[in-house]
Design an enzyme around this catalytic site. Structure first.
Site, mmCIF file in Angstrom:
data_model
loop_
_atom_site.group_PDB
_atom_site.id
_atom_site.type_symbol
_atom_site.label_atom_id
_atom_site.label_comp_id
_atom_site.label_asym_id
_atom_site.label_seq_id
_atom_site.Cartn_x
_atom_site.Cartn_y
_atom_site.Cartn_z
ATOM 1 N N LYS A 297 -6.259 3.570 10.060
ATOM 2 C CA LYS A 297 -7.367 2.739 9.553
ATOM 3 C C LYS A 297 -6.984 1.268 9.696
ATOM 4 C CE LYS A 297 -10.436 2.346 5.482
ATOM 5 N NZ LYS A 297 -10.716 2.852 4.117
ATOM 6 N N SER B 215 -15.513 4.586 3.305
ATOM 7 C CA SER B 215 -15.321 3.517 4.251
ATOM 8 C C SER B 215 -14.439 3.876 5.441
ATOM 9 C CB SER B 215 -14.708 2.306 3.548
ATOM 10 O OG SER B 215 -13.389 2.600 3.125
ATOM 11 N N SER C 246 -13.367 6.929 -0.232
ATOM 12 C CA SER C 246 -13.389 6.547 1.180
ATOM 13 C C SER C 246 -12.638 7.453 2.139
ATOM 14 C CB SER C 246 -12.845 5.143 1.354
ATOM 15 O OG SER C 246 -13.860 4.232 1.087
HETATM 16 N N1 GLN Z 1 -17.860 3.701 -1.351
HETATM 17 C C1 GLN Z 1 -17.055 3.088 -2.356
HETATM 18 C C2 GLN Z 1 -17.231 1.605 -2.286
HETATM 19 O O1 GLN Z 1 -18.058 1.182 -1.570
HETATM 20 C C3 GLN Z 1 -15.623 3.480 -2.169
HETATM 21 C C4 GLN Z 1 -14.950 2.786 -1.071
HETATM 22 C C5 GLN Z 1 -13.506 3.160 -0.912
HETATM 23 O O2 GLN Z 1 -13.060 4.192 -1.403
HETATM 24 N N2 GLN Z 1 -12.747 2.278 -0.270
HETATM 25 O O3 GLN Z 1 -16.590 0.857 -2.936
#
Ligand code: GLN
Length: 487
Positions: free
Chosen positions: A80, A155, A179
């Site tokens: 990532k 994400s 995410s």
């Molecule tokens: N979807 C969640 C957010 O937008 C979690 C994102 C994540 O786990 N980095 O914050």
């Protein structure tokens, strides 16, 4: 070569050991695959071809000398793009870091390199890991390999799409509120968030430090377990990393689960989920019963507050963490400022995307002196209340199951106009981050459109071995994981 790319990481690793394929050949095949399909997917921000091939060469040299290979040596992996890797840009999919070159290796990255795992590229993500659909990348959207008109989840959407499309056998993601698990669920693969503190966060671009955790993506539970073994362990550089020995999770994957008690989270199966997801959960309950587990319903009465709590704490922490991107120390600096204040303001206005700005504003507000007690402090107290719900639940059951998400992957653009609808996508995943629990998403069937459904399993802190055991037993009772996206 597509045949071998479709194999699991463990099988690829065995093929290298048995000299059926060389590490160089496999890494080249992975890079070729990326070049042929990634235009459609958008899973990679950049390729790290030289680094990957250099690592693969070391694997082949070891084989030629008859030396032992470390776990998963030679198996291509996508990283990532919010983790540092020397010789690559680490952009966090943000314009503000578009040209930022990694100054050092993240600890997790270093462990991959030590195990001779070729890192083929940096995977696309929502900007600074803020999002649930991977539509917040400043560079390009990621498409779901099962249906290119749908989102891959976020994400870590690039990491998930790369593994689901067999561009790589493995990937690392980061999980602050879901995410890793959400994109794993939308892309039909395995994604796991470890106990908070299991994996060092050193060299991971911080979003919300009390929630962030790095974890593995793979197409099988065994592969995910092996990859977690590689990246976990105490690290002096991260004060929240736990001083505990690295465990071998693969040894207990096939343990009998007869007599284990599993709780279905009532609040996550009673409303808001689609019929197909509901059926998949009923099917999972039957599977566990058939495997000899006892299944009961468990209530987490405060789970409904978790999204509210998260969006105060995560935004508060991000407003502080992202203060460092000021045009002085990192990345982009505006070309036209008359004075220092203007330089800060213009740099940040130009560099951050709309979702990141929204979160910085929300978080700054929650931390401001007049509102700190009402919002930030209250959210911290409620985080404890949610954690207590889990403690009570785990006094009764070994594990909790639920859908990873109430729905399957949605169409690109379907939720971008409505931040609240987007935030609600994480209703099932966020609470594990609030409580620091290990949690996994595994393939659990398909909806009427053929899109994958994910089953989430959560267990108490530091019981990863049990989590993988339960996941493996379910996986082996079905062949969902054998079906691959046709791209
Ligand atoms: N979807 C969640 C957010 O937008 C979690 C994102 C994540 O786990 N980095 O914050």
């Amino acid at each position: 070569m597509l045949e071998i790319l479709k194999k699991s990481a463990t099988e690829q690793s065995n093929a290298i050991r048995n000299k059926e394929v060389s590490a160089i050949e496999l890494t080249r095949a992975s890079l070729e695959r990326i070049k042929s399909v990634d235009e459609k997917l958008g899973a990679f921000n950049s390729l790290t071809e030289d680094i990957a091939l250099e690592t693969a060469k070391k694997v082949d040299e070891k084989i030629a000398k008859g030396e032992e290979l470390p776990l998963l040596a030679g198996v291509p992996l996508a990283l990532k793009d919010n983790m540092n890797l020397i010789g690559s840009k680490t952009t966090a999919s943000s314009k503000i870091l578009e040209n930022f070159v990694s100054p050092y290796n993240a600890t997790a990255t270093q462990k991959l390199l030590d195990n001779l795992i070729p890192i083929v590229g940096k995977a696309n993500l929502d900007e600074f890991a803020m999002g649930s659909s991977n539509e917040n990348s400043a560079f390009k959207k990621v498409h779901n390999p099962w249906n290119l008109n749908k989102v891959p989840g976020g994400s870590s959407g690039g990491s998930a799409a790369s593994v689901a499309s067999c561009e790589a056998a493995l990937a690392l993601g980061s999980d602050t509120g879901g995410s890793i698990r959400l994109p794993a669920s939308f892309c039909g693969i395995v994604g796991m968030k470890p106990t908070y503190g299991k994996v060092s966060r050193y060299g991971l671009i911080a979003f919300a430090s009390s929630l962030d955790q790095i974890g593995p993506f793979a197409r099988t539970v065994e592969d995910a377990a092996a990859l977690l073994e590689v990246i976990s362990g105490y690290d002096f550089h991260d004060s929240t990393s736990l001083k505990l020995p690295v465990e071998n999770y693969r040894n207990s994957l096939n343990n009998d689960i007869k007599g284990m008690k599993i709780g279905v989270v009532k609040e996550l199966v009673s409303e808001g989920l689609t019929d197909d997801v509901k059926k998949a959960i009923e099917n999972a309950v039957e599977t566990y019963k058939a495997l000899g587990a006892e299944v009961v319903e468990i209530s987490l009465p405060n789970l409904k507050h978790s999204i509210g709590i998260y969006y105060i704490l995560a935004t508060a922490e991000c407003s502080s963490n992202l203060a460092r991107f000021d045009g002085v120390r990192y990345g982009h600096r505006t070309a036209n400022a008359q004075n220092l204040l203007e330089m800060y303001c213009k740099t940040r206005a130009e560099g951050f995307g709309p979702e990141v700005k929204r979160r910085i504003m929300l978080g700054t507000y929650a931390l401001s002196s007049g509102y700190y007690d009402a919002y930030y402090k209250k959210a911290l107290q409620m985080r404890r209340v949610v954690t207590e719900d889990f403690i009570k639940a785990f006094a009764k059951v070994d594990a909790l199951i639920s859908p990873t998400c109430p729905n399957t992957a949605f169409d690109l653009g379907a939720r971008t106009e409505d931040p609240l609808a987007m935030y609600l996508t994480d209703i099932a995943t966020i609470s594990a981050n609030l409580a620091g629990l290990p949690a996994i998403s595994i393939p659990a069937g398909f909806d009427s459109e053929g899109m994958p459904i994910g089953l989430q399993i959560m267990t108490p802190q530091l019981t990863e071995a049990k989590l993988f055991n339960l996941a493996y037993k379910f996986e082996q009772a079905h062949d969902y994981y054998k079906k691959l996206a046709n791209i």
